[in-house]
Design a protein around this motif. Structure first.
Motif, short mmCIF file in Angstrom:
data_model
loop_
_atom_site.label_atom_id
_atom_site.label_comp_id
_atom_site.label_asym_id
_atom_site.label_seq_id
_atom_site.Cartn_x
_atom_site.Cartn_y
_atom_site.Cartn_z
N GLU A 71 0.83 -1.21 0.00
CA GLU A 71 0.00 0.00 0.00
C GLU A 71 0.87 1.26 0.00
OE1 GLU A 71 -3.84 1.64 2.54
OE2 GLU A 71 -2.87 -0.21 3.16
N PHE A 72 1.99 1.20 0.69
CA PHE A 72 2.94 2.32 0.69
C PHE A 72 3.39 2.63 -0.74
CE2 PHE A 72 7.46 3.54 0.53
CZ PHE A 72 7.41 4.76 1.19
N PHE A 73 3.76 1.60 -1.48
CA PHE A 73 4.23 1.80 -2.86
C PHE A 73 3.10 2.32 -3.75
CE2 PHE A 73 7.33 -1.39 -1.32
CZ PHE A 73 8.49 -0.63 -1.52
N ARG A 74 1.89 1.86 -3.51
CA ARG A 74 0.74 2.34 -4.28
C ARG A 74 0.54 3.84 -4.08
NH1 ARG A 74 -4.39 3.29 -3.13
NH2 ARG A 74 -4.35 2.19 -1.14
N HIS A 75 0.61 4.28 -2.81
CA HIS A 75 0.46 5.71 -2.52
C HIS A 75 1.58 6.53 -3.18
CE1 HIS A 75 -2.95 5.60 0.16
NE2 HIS A 75 -2.39 4.63 0.87
N CYS A 76 2.78 6.00 -3.18
CA CYS A 76 3.92 6.71 -3.78
C CYS A 76 3.78 6.80 -5.30
CB CYS A 76 5.23 6.04 -3.40
SG CYS A 76 5.64 6.24 -1.65
N GLN A 77 3.11 5.84 -5.91
CA GLN A 77 2.88 5.88 -7.36
C GLN A 77 1.74 6.83 -7.71
OE1 GLN A 77 2.26 1.74 -8.25
NE2 GLN A 77 4.40 1.42 -8.82
N GLU A 78 0.70 6.86 -6.88
CA GLU A 78 -0.49 7.66 -7.18
C GLU A 78 -0.31 9.14 -6.88
OE1 GLU A 78 -3.92 4.29 -6.27
OE2 GLU A 78 -3.49 5.82 -4.77
N SER A 79 0.49 9.47 -5.88
CA SER A 79 0.64 10.87 -5.44
C SER A 79 2.05 11.37 -5.69
CB SER A 79 0.32 10.97 -3.94
OG SER A 79 -1.00 10.54 -3.68
N ASP A 80 2.15 12.61 -6.15
CA ASP A 80 3.47 13.20 -6.42
C ASP A 80 4.26 13.47 -5.13
OD1 ASP A 80 3.07 13.19 -9.14
OD2 ASP A 80 2.32 15.26 -9.20
N ARG A 81 3.54 13.79 -4.05
CA ARG A 81 4.20 14.13 -2.78
C ARG A 81 3.63 13.23 -1.68
NH1 ARG A 81 4.20 20.71 -2.92
NH2 ARG A 81 4.73 20.89 -5.11
N VAL A 82 4.52 12.52 -1.00
CA VAL A 82 4.10 11.64 0.09
C VAL A 82 5.00 11.88 1.29
CG1 VAL A 82 3.76 9.25 0.85
CG2 VAL A 82 3.26 9.88 -1.52
N VAL A 83 4.38 12.07 2.45
CA VAL A 83 5.08 12.17 3.73
C VAL A 83 4.69 10.92 4.51
CG1 VAL A 83 5.33 13.48 5.87
CG2 VAL A 83 5.10 14.70 3.69
N ALA A 84 5.66 10.03 4.74
CA ALA A 84 5.38 8.75 5.39
C ALA A 84 6.07 8.68 6.75
CB ALA A 84 5.85 7.60 4.49
N MET A 85 5.26 8.55 7.79
CA MET A 85 5.80 8.46 9.14
C MET A 85 5.88 6.99 9.55
SD MET A 85 4.43 9.98 12.77
CE MET A 85 2.97 8.99 12.84
N PHE A 86 7.06 6.60 10.03
CA PHE A 86 7.28 5.26 10.57
C PHE A 86 7.37 5.40 12.08
CE2 PHE A 86 8.48 4.82 6.24
CZ PHE A 86 8.29 3.49 5.91
N THR A 87 6.52 4.66 12.79
CA THR A 87 6.50 4.73 14.24
C THR A 87 6.06 3.37 14.78
OG1 THR A 87 5.73 6.04 16.13
CG2 THR A 87 4.13 5.63 14.36
N SER A 88 5.79 3.31 16.06
CA SER A 88 5.23 2.10 16.67
C SER A 88 4.15 2.54 17.66
CB SER A 88 6.32 1.28 17.38
OG SER A 88 6.77 1.97 18.53
N PRO A 89 3.23 1.65 17.99
CA PRO A 89 2.14 2.03 18.90
C PRO A 89 2.63 2.50 20.27
CG PRO A 89 1.63 -0.04 17.82
CD PRO A 89 3.05 0.31 17.47
N SER A 90 3.78 2.02 20.70
CA SER A 90 4.28 2.37 22.03
C SER A 90 5.13 3.65 22.03
CB SER A 90 5.12 1.21 22.59
OG SER A 90 6.23 0.98 21.75
N SER A 139 5.61 7.36 22.16
CA SER A 139 4.83 8.56 22.51
C SER A 139 5.14 9.74 21.59
CB SER A 139 5.09 8.95 23.97
OG SER A 139 6.46 9.26 24.17
N HIS A 140 6.39 9.87 21.14
CA HIS A 140 6.73 10.95 20.20
C HIS A 140 6.02 10.74 18.87
CE1 HIS A 140 9.67 13.00 22.67
NE2 HIS A 140 10.27 11.83 22.92
N GLY A 141 5.85 9.48 18.48
CA GLY A 141 5.13 9.17 17.24
C GLY A 141 3.66 9.56 17.33
#
Length: 194
Positions: free
Chosen positions: A77-96, A98-100
């Motif tokens: 799905e990440f790759f699909r969004h990158c193909q469909e949209s010219d600009r993508v801001v992707a945040m990588f985090t985890s549920p635990s 707190s800064h995320g």
């Protein structure tokens, strides 16, 4: 002192004359434009076309899910969004992380103001291929994708805060400086208030 005063007066007069000439030239130019119906009609038509294009872009972005922070559960799905949209801001985090969680709130606010950019969030723990390929070692990290290519990665929050506390406009300015936002709406509105 009188020589200096006379010199100051001459400089002021010369400056006023230059300003007056510049204003006269601008008034003449506007008179020519406003007096020429075909020029005025061409300007109007150009603006109408720009507005139509802006509306079409907004419609397209809305169809693609722009305007909010989307949770991605699948690396494909990440790759699909990158193909469909010219600009993508992707945040990588985890549920635990707190800064995320706080960063996600700021990104949601930005997504609503910047329809031109797709904002997504991924759980790094469920994305081992991407975290390895994109060299994600610190959480949260934000990967900036422009026209299908990764242009920069924000490892942690250090590019826009040194204390861990920040405002949404600070994140906006950082993303704008990296070319992921078309403008800095929140930053500009703060400057207008001052």
């Amino acid at each position: 002192k009188t020589k200096k005063k006379k010199m100051d007066q001459r400089l002021a007069a010369a400056g006023a004359q230059v300003i007056s000439q510049v204003l006269d030239d601008e008034i003449d130019r506007l008179d020519r434009v406003l007096g020429d119906e075909s020029e005025l009609k061409a300007m109007r038509e150009k603006r109408i076309q720009e507005m139509k294009k802006e509306q079409e872009n907004k419609r397209k972005w809305k169809e693609l899910g722009h305007g909010n922070l989307s949770d991605i559960n699948d690396e494909k799905e990440f790759f699909r969004h990158c193909q469909e949209s010219d600009r993508v801001v992707a945040m990588f985090t985890s549920p635990s992380n707190s800064h995320g969680a706080i960063l996600a709130q700021h990104m949601q606010a930005l997504a609503q103001h910047h329809m031109e950019t797709k904002f997504v969030k991924l759980n790094a723990e469920n994305s081992p291929f991407l975290t390895d390929k994109l060299i994600i070692r610190v959480l949260p990290s934000v990967v900036l994708v422009l026209e299908g290519r990764t242009v920069h990665t924000l490892h942690g929050l250090s590019e826009f805060t040194s204390t861990g506390k920040y405002e949404t406009w600070e994140l906006e300015r950082c993303l704008f400086n990296h070319g992921l936002l078309a403008n800095a709406k929140l930053t500009e509105s703060l400057a207008d208030r001052d």
